[in-house]
Design an enzyme around this catalytic site. Structure first.
Site, PDB file in Angstrom:
ATOM      1  N   ASP A  22     -29.612  37.805 -56.707  1.00  0.00           N
ATOM      2  CA  ASP A  22     -28.835  39.033 -56.576  1.00  0.00           C
ATOM      3  C   ASP A  22     -27.358  38.747 -56.876  1.00  0.00           C
ATOM      4  O   ASP A  22     -26.904  37.599 -56.805  1.00  0.00           O
ATOM      5  CB  ASP A  22     -29.010  39.566 -55.148  1.00  0.00           C
TER       6      ASP A  22
ATOM      7  N   ASP B 162     -24.294  41.290 -55.923  1.00  0.00           N
ATOM      8  CA  ASP B 162     -23.371  41.776 -54.895  1.00  0.00           C
ATOM      9  C   ASP B 162     -23.706  41.215 -53.518  1.00  0.00           C
ATOM     10  O   ASP B 162     -24.816  41.369 -53.024  1.00  0.00           O
ATOM     11  CB  ASP B 162     -23.400  43.309 -54.840  1.00  0.00           C
TER      12      ASP B 162
ATOM     13  N   PHE C 135     -18.689  41.567 -52.323  1.00  0.00           N
ATOM     14  CA  PHE C 135     -18.547  43.024 -52.284  1.00  0.00           C
ATOM     15  C   PHE C 135     -17.818  43.481 -51.026  1.00  0.00           C
ATOM     16  O   PHE C 135     -16.884  44.281 -51.076  1.00  0.00           O
ATOM     17  CB  PHE C 135     -19.936  43.661 -52.364  1.00  0.00           C
TER      18      PHE C 135
ATOM     19  N   PHE D 254     -26.379  47.601 -43.803  1.00  0.00           N
ATOM     20  CA  PHE D 254     -26.381  47.308 -45.247  1.00  0.00           C
ATOM     21  C   PHE D 254     -25.474  48.273 -46.003  1.00  0.00           C
ATOM     22  O   PHE D 254     -24.683  47.865 -46.849  1.00  0.00           O
ATOM     23  CB  PHE D 254     -27.812  47.371 -45.801  1.00  0.00           C
TER      24      PHE D 254
ATOM     25  N   LYS E 204     -36.333  46.155 -57.942  1.00  0.00           N
ATOM     26  CA  LYS E 204     -36.520  44.717 -58.120  1.00  0.00           C
ATOM     27  C   LYS E 204     -37.961  44.285 -57.896  1.00  0.00           C
ATOM     28  O   LYS E 204     -38.340  43.186 -58.302  1.00  0.00           O
ATOM     29  CB  LYS E 204     -35.579  43.956 -57.176  1.00  0.00           C
TER      30      LYS E 204
ATOM     31  N   ASP F   2     -29.285  39.485 -50.425  1.00  0.00           N
ATOM     32  CA  ASP F   2     -28.788  39.748 -49.074  1.00  0.00           C
ATOM     33  C   ASP F   2     -29.450  40.955 -48.414  1.00  0.00           C
ATOM     34  O   ASP F   2     -29.363  41.111 -47.195  1.00  0.00           O
ATOM     35  CB  ASP F   2     -27.266  39.955 -49.084  1.00  0.00           C
TER      36      ASP F   2
END
Length: 212
Positions: free
Chosen positions: A20, A22, A28, A54, A147, A158
Site C-alpha cells: 500500500d 498511503d 498521509f 481509519f 484490492k 495499514d
C-alpha cells in the site's frame, strides 16, 4: 513472472508482494495534520499519535470547532491539488521496498486506492512513486478501488478491514501499524509489521518465501 529453475530441482515460484502507499510508505496522517493546522491554526486538532479511526472525518467530527463549517471542509484538505504529491516518506519505507525488490525470488508492486474524487489523487500517486522510488517503479504501480481483485501472495496495508468483490483474495494481509490501528486487534491469521526500520520485514519476507 518467470520461475527460476535449478538443475534437477523443481521450479520455485516468485513471491508476489503488494504494498500500500498511503500511511504505509507515505505519511498521509502527518501531512493532513500539518495542512489542517496551517489552514485552521485556531481550531482544535488531533495529534497523529492520537488518531484512532481509519477515516479522518469520523474522529474530527467529534471535535468542538469554533466555526462549524470546518467539519464540512475537512475532506477538501486531502482533495486539493498537490496534497498526495507532497506526502513525506514514512521512515525507512522506500529503502526497504527497493531492497525487497532486489531479493531473489521476490517481485514488488505498489497497490493503492485513489480517492473517488480522483482528479488529483490518481496522477499525483504516480508523481510520488516516480519521485521517491524512481521512474522504473511507475510500471510497478497498481491503482484500484478493489484490492481483493489483485493477485499476489502478500498485501502490506495499514487498513485492517479490506473488503471487495472477492471474499477470499489470493494475498495474505499483513497489517502495517499506524496510529489509527495500533490499538485494534488483528483477527484471524493476519500478521503485523510495525515499521520499516528494525529489519523485521526481511525475516517476514524470507518466511513467506519458504511457504511457496
Amino acid at each position: 513472472m518467470a520461475a527460476k529453475r535449478g538443475i534437477g530441482s523443481l521450479a520455485q515460484r516468485t513471491l508476489m508482494v503488494l504494498i500500500d502507499l498511503d500511511e504505509t510508505l507515505a505519511a498521509f496522517e502527518k501531512h493532513f495534520m500539518f495542512k489542517f493546522r496551517e489552514k485552521y491554526p485556531n481550531e482544535p486538532y488531533i495529534p497523529v499519535e492520537k488518531r484512532n479511526t481509519f477515516y479522518i472525518a469520523d474522529q474530527y467530527d467529534k471535535l468542538n470547532f469554533t466555526d462549524d463549517s470546518v467539519r464540512f471542509e475537512l475532506k477538501k484538505i486531502y482533495r486539493n491539488e498537490y496534497f498526495f504529491r507532497d506526502l513525506p516518506e514514512i521512515d525507512g519505507g522506500c529503502e526497504a521496498v527497493k531492497e525487497m525488490a532486489e531479493m531473489e525470488g521476490v517481485e514488488v508492486f505498489i497497490c493503492s486506492s485513489p480517492l473517488f474524487q480522483y482528479k488529483y489523487s490518481a496522477p499525483e500517486k504516480y508523481e510520488w512513486v516516480e519521485k521517491h522510488l524512481g521512474p522504473d517503479w511507475i510500471n510497478r504501480l497498481i491503482l484500484t478501488r478493489d484490492k481483493t481483485m489483485i493477485n499476489g501472495d502478500i498485501l502490506i496495508d495499514d487498513k485492517v478491514h479490506i473488503t471487495g468483490a472477492m471474499n477470499h483474495p489470493s494475498w495474505k494481509h499483513v497489517v502495517f501499524t499506524a496510529s489509527h490501528n495500533q490499538s485494534m486487534k488483528v483477527k484471524g491469521e493476519k500478521l503485523r509489521l510495525d515499521n520499516w526500520t528494525d529489519g523485521t520485514w526481511r525475516t517476514m519476507i524470507e518466511d513467506f518465501k519458504k511457504r511457496l
